[in-house]
Scaffold this active site. Structure first.
Site, PDB file in Angstrom:
ATOM      1  N   ASN A  63      -5.989  -4.935  -5.475  1.00  0.00           N
ATOM      2  CA  ASN A  63      -7.178  -4.235  -4.973  1.00  0.00           C
ATOM      3  C   ASN A  63      -7.019  -2.725  -4.875  1.00  0.00           C
ATOM      4  O   ASN A  63      -8.018  -1.999  -4.793  1.00  0.00           O
ATOM      5  CB  ASN A  63      -7.502  -4.854  -3.588  1.00  0.00           C
ATOM      6  CG  ASN A  63      -8.326  -3.964  -2.714  1.00  0.00           C
ATOM      7  OD1 ASN A  63      -9.525  -3.843  -2.895  1.00  0.00           O
ATOM      8  ND2 ASN A  63      -7.687  -3.302  -1.753  1.00  0.00           N
ATOM      9  N   ASP A 109       0.856  -1.191   0.000  1.00  0.00           N
ATOM     10  CA  ASP A 109       0.000   0.000   0.000  1.00  0.00           C
ATOM     11  C   ASP A 109       0.890   1.239   0.000  1.00  0.00           C
ATOM     12  O   ASP A 109       2.065   1.181   0.357  1.00  0.00           O
ATOM     13  CB  ASP A 109      -0.903   0.019   1.254  1.00  0.00           C
ATOM     14  CG  ASP A 109      -2.141   0.885   1.083  1.00  0.00           C
ATOM     15  OD1 ASP A 109      -3.252   0.337   0.961  1.00  0.00           O
ATOM     16  OD2 ASP A 109      -2.000   2.136   1.081  1.00  0.00           O
ATOM     17  N   ILE A 159     -19.654  -0.921  -0.747  1.00  0.00           N
ATOM     18  CA  ILE A 159     -19.102  -1.567   0.448  1.00  0.00           C
ATOM     19  C   ILE A 159     -18.705  -0.476   1.446  1.00  0.00           C
ATOM     20  O   ILE A 159     -18.093   0.535   1.058  1.00  0.00           O
ATOM     21  CB  ILE A 159     -17.874  -2.441   0.083  1.00  0.00           C
ATOM     22  CG1 ILE A 159     -18.184  -3.358  -1.115  1.00  0.00           C
ATOM     23  CG2 ILE A 159     -17.400  -3.228   1.297  1.00  0.00           C
ATOM     24  CD1 ILE A 159     -19.327  -4.325  -0.925  1.00  0.00           C
ATOM     25  N   THR A 174     -16.665   1.346   3.428  1.00  0.00           N
ATOM     26  CA  THR A 174     -15.232   1.595   3.675  1.00  0.00           C
ATOM     27  C   THR A 174     -14.996   3.103   3.707  1.00  0.00           C
ATOM     28  O   THR A 174     -15.892   3.901   3.416  1.00  0.00           O
ATOM     29  CB  THR A 174     -14.370   1.006   2.533  1.00  0.00           C
ATOM     30  OG1 THR A 174     -14.661   1.747   1.338  1.00  0.00           O
ATOM     31  CG2 THR A 174     -14.637  -0.469   2.305  1.00  0.00           C
ATOM     32  N   LYS A 202     -12.565   0.581 -14.437  1.00  0.00           N
ATOM     33  CA  LYS A 202     -13.083  -0.701 -13.917  1.00  0.00           C
ATOM     34  C   LYS A 202     -13.549  -1.617 -15.043  1.00  0.00           C
ATOM     35  O   LYS A 202     -13.422  -2.838 -14.947  1.00  0.00           O
ATOM     36  CB  LYS A 202     -14.195  -0.443 -12.899  1.00  0.00           C
ATOM     37  CG  LYS A 202     -13.731   0.304 -11.636  1.00  0.00           C
ATOM     38  CD  LYS A 202     -12.617  -0.429 -10.897  1.00  0.00           C
ATOM     39  CE  LYS A 202     -12.311   0.196  -9.544  1.00  0.00           C
ATOM     40  NZ  LYS A 202     -11.208  -0.504  -8.843  1.00  0.00           N
ATOM     41  N   TYR A 243     -13.767   6.502 -13.611  1.00  0.00           N
ATOM     42  CA  TYR A 243     -13.767   5.332 -12.720  1.00  0.00           C
ATOM     43  C   TYR A 243     -14.338   4.121 -13.456  1.00  0.00           C
ATOM     44  O   TYR A 243     -13.761   3.022 -13.420  1.00  0.00           O
ATOM     45  CB  TYR A 243     -14.594   5.662 -11.472  1.00  0.00           C
ATOM     46  CG  TYR A 243     -14.590   4.588 -10.407  1.00  0.00           C
ATOM     47  CD1 TYR A 243     -13.522   4.464  -9.516  1.00  0.00           C
ATOM     48  CD2 TYR A 243     -15.658   3.708 -10.263  1.00  0.00           C
ATOM     49  CE1 TYR A 243     -13.515   3.485  -8.528  1.00  0.00           C
ATOM     50  CE2 TYR A 243     -15.665   2.733  -9.277  1.00  0.00           C
ATOM     51  CZ  TYR A 243     -14.599   2.626  -8.411  1.00  0.00           C
ATOM     52  OH  TYR A 243     -14.595   1.650  -7.437  1.00  0.00           O
TER      53      TYR A 243
END
Ligand code: NAP
Length: 256
Positions: free
Chosen positions: A95, A41, A194, A196, A165, A161
């Site tokens: 990810n 990361d 999700i 987050t 994707k 985006y």
């Protein structure tokens, strides 16, 4: 679609974007299932926290690798270090990704476009470039690339985006065909909304906010990072051995 609790004993997992959200939950799930885990990361502090959580959960020591997935040298160094320390990489979750501020397509600046495509699509490509040769050499492996509901349908205000994707799915399907005969399986996962940090930030900028996001989910709630983690672990497991080149949608019905 369950993975046996110790299903990853003796295996090595590599997770990007592991300092937060879905990546952190997946790294924890791999470790809980017995894998040795390498965490990559941008955020050294976030990696420190994921490492602490893994140690607190089962006493395992994870390998933290500060890495920008848009930088080819960084990515290669991180993957090579994981292989050097653990001897191999069996399961990968690519990810890392960033969100796009809501705006119509032609309002997106060239810099914003380059940044979003750079992290969320080129970043996945650079990871595959560094990871697949190790997997071919060791006789196989399994990779999951993160796409999105925005990888299978258009979303208003999300052109860059969604382009990134959708691109991840094209990359995944093509690379899966390139390496199927080498026993390297490559799939994509398409999460719905999700809960987050990314979605907390995104909800703040979007008309309707968090309540609007919940209303977009037919199942009546946001997804949990752990619900994506369990699907990633299944895709990388022996149970998923005949699955390659697929884009698995896990979205509470959002794109149905
Ligand atoms: P998150 O909480 O923001 O976590 C993303 C992580 O990726 C952060 O730790 C971030 O570090 C890291 N990262 C960003 N740019 C990076 C780079 N260049 N190199 C290395 N690491 C980088 O997001 P999330 O919600 O867990 O999302 C994870 C992935 O799932 C993303 O690809 C996202 O597009 C995808 N996804 C999410 C949802 C959702 O609803 N949450 C839905 C569909 C798809 P910093 O914090 O330091 O930037």
């Amino acid at each position: 679609m369950t993975v046996p609790p110790e299903g990853y004993n003796g295996k090595v997992a590599f997770v990007t974007g592991a300092a937060s959200g879905i990546g952190r939950a997946t790294a924890l799930a791999f470790a809980r299932a017995g894998a040795q885990v390498a965490l990559a990361d941008l955020s050294a502090d976030g990696l420190k926290e994921t490492t602490r959580l893994i140690a607190a959960d089962g006493g395992r020591q994870a390998l933290a690798l500060t890495c920008d997935v848009t930088n080819e040298q960084d990515v290669k160094a991180a993957v090579d270090k994981a292989v050097e320390d653990f001897g191999r990489i069996d399961a990968v979750f690519n990810n890392a990704g960033i969100e796009q501020p809501v705006k119509p397509a032609t309002d997106i600046s060239k810099d914003e476009w380059d940044r979003i495509i750079g992290v969320s699509l080129t970043g996945v490509f650079l990871c595959l470039k560094a990871q697949i040769p190790h997997m071919v050499r060791q006789g196989g492996g399994a990779i999951v690339n993160v796409s999105s509901g925005a990888g299978v349908k258009g979303f208003q205000g999300q052109a860059a985006y969604a382009a990134a994707k959708h691109g991840v799915i094209g990359l995944t399907k093509s690379a899966a065909l390139d390496y199927a005969a080498d026993n390297v399986r490559i799939n994509a996962i398409c999460p719905g909304i999700i809960d987050t940090e990314m979605i907390r930030r995104f909800g703040d900028t979007r008309p309707g906010g968090r309540e609007g996001l919940i209303a977009d989910e037919p199942i009546g709630r946001l997804g949990k990072p752990e619900e994506i983690a369990s699907a990633v672990l299944w895709l990388c497991s022996d149970g998923g051995a005949f699955t390659t080149g697929t884009a698995l949608v896990v979205d509470g019905g959002q794109t149905t």
